[in-house]
Design an enzyme around this catalytic site. Structure first.
Site, short mmCIF file in Angstrom:
data_model
loop_
_atom_site.label_atom_id
_atom_site.label_comp_id
_atom_site.label_asym_id
_atom_site.label_seq_id
_atom_site.Cartn_x
_atom_site.Cartn_y
_atom_site.Cartn_z
N ASP A 192 150.09 1.95 34.76
CA ASP A 192 149.94 0.65 34.11
C ASP A 192 150.73 0.67 32.81
OD1 ASP A 192 149.24 -1.74 33.04
OD2 ASP A 192 147.07 -1.41 33.07
N LYS A 218 164.34 -6.03 25.47
CA LYS A 218 165.48 -5.67 26.31
C LYS A 218 166.57 -4.99 25.50
CE LYS A 218 164.25 -7.00 30.44
NZ LYS A 218 164.13 -6.00 31.53
#
Length: 399
Positions: free
Chosen positions: A114, A232
């Site tokens: 997770d 990102k």
């Protein structure tokens, strides 16, 4: 007969062709539409590679870009290990069984990781490297991504971090950081490829090491797309420092580094994340996506199109020949985005250093909370046992 028809057209002219006036307008229009669709779909990967027996870890491999990438590699014989949030999900079991059947590959399974919980990431990665001899590892593909709609209020994960920042960057960073010994321990003749995903949104990200977790900044309104771009950007920048660390590692056998790092920009796609972004995450606004679908079909890539650059990163020999990070877009190795941070090793190293500090602080707080929860649970159980004992020792009430 075609010959008779052509002869008739030759004698009588183009008007002998049925619906000629309609066709002379429709055919050029359809040809132009096809040409535009072909152009925006991007280049196709033309490299092939025998993936039989190679072990591939992949996050985000059950939907969109990751699912198509996993399917293509599985069809070539790779052993696929999906890193998913919940291995007991009934849908996941069916998905894996269907993929095994579709690719004729039984070496596909899932492990629980997770990314919104650093403790979960550490448990998996520690278990993976705690093995003698070291487990085989040929490729790690980081496709998992969270893109919050513009209308989404600010949220936090179990680790009290912004979800996009933690999933898109921090979780993957920790995964690769802990798996580093297992990667370095691979035989020198085995090339290990690490593939990270980025996108054009990294151009909008702010490089801010003073608030790495995006917790201190307080804009007039929460702007999820800025956090997404920043995450990102960090993931792409960390790839350069990651490669340097592997490349500078001195093996006891004196063999050169055989670890290769790629950052892939798959382009704008009609992904599940795009659909969620367009509809603001609301089912009631699904009609907006449907209205825009003709334009998105024409100008945006499908998951199959986007996965071509991923396949290129996994198969192209150019990635191995290039002794630096390969920034891949449209099935080509290209220069990184025009940002100064991509040419600044000091900033990249500083980013990694601050990330380690953040992870240490987060995991420390997480451990304190887990211990507190454990003690509270044990205390509660003891109280319940005492209560049960008291109830048993009480004499039966007289009627």
């Amino acid at each position: 007969m075609p010959v008779n028809f052509l002869a008739t057209v030759y004698v009588e002219g183009r008007q002998a062709i049925p619906y000629y006036d309609t066709l002379k307008v429709a055919v050029p229009a359809l040809a132009l539409l096809y040409a535009m669709k072909y152009y925006f779909a991007g280049k196709r990967n033309t490299w092939q590679r025998d993936m039989h027996g190679k072990v591939v870890l992949i996050t985000g491999g059950t939907s969109g870009l990751g699912a198509q990438t996993a399917k293509e590699l599985a069809a070539l014989g790779a052993q696929i290990v999906f890193l998913v949030r919940n291995v007991h999900d009934g849908w996941l079991i069916e998905y894996i069984n269907d993929l095994r059947e579709a690719t004729n590959n039984q070496l596909i399974y899932a492990e629980e990781v997770d990314l919104t919980d650093l403790y979960s990431v550490r448990k998996f990665a520690t278990k993976w490297i705690d093995n003698l001899p070291p487990r085989r590892l040929d490729m790690i593909i980081c496709c998992a991504s969270v893109s919050q709609p513009i209308s989404m209020p600010r949220q936090i994960t179990k680790d009290e971090l912004e979800p996009q920042f933690q999933v898109n960057y921090l979780g993957h960073f920790l995964l690769l950081d802990i798996l580093a010994p297992a990667i370095r321990a691979q035989p020198p003749d085995r090339e290990v490829r690490i593939i990270l995903t980025s996108c054009a949104s990294s151009l909008t990200g702010e490089f801010n090491l003073e608030d790495l977790g995006y917790l201190k900044r307080n804009y007039p309104a929460y702007r999820p797309f800025l956090v997404f771009g920043e995450a990102k950007l960090y993931l792409a920048l960390s790839a350069y420092e990651l490669f340097r660390q592997f490349n500078n590692y001195k093996r006891k056998d004196g063999a050169p580094c055989n670890v290769h790092v790629s950052v892939v920009d798959p382009g704008m796609m009609r992904s599940p994340g795009f659909k969620r972004f367009i509809t603001f995450g609301r089912l009631s606004l699904l009609f907006v996506y449907l209205l825009l679908w003709p334009l998105s079909w024409l100008f945006l890539k499908s998951s199959v199109d986007g996965a071509q650059s991923m396949a290129y990163a996994a198969m192209s020999p150019e990635v191995v020949e290039k002794r630096e990070v390969a920034y891949i877009s449209n099935c080509q190795v290209r220069p990184p985005p025009p940002r100064s941070e991509f040419k600044d090793p000091e900033k990249q190293a500083a980013l990694v250093k601050e990330t380690h500090k953040l992870i240490e602080a987060v995991e420390k707080n997480s451990a304190i909370e887990r211990n507190k929860f454990k003690k509270d649970s044990e205390k509660k159980k003891e109280q319940e046992k005492k209560k049960e004992k008291v109830n048993k020792d009480k004499p039966a009430s007289k009627k």
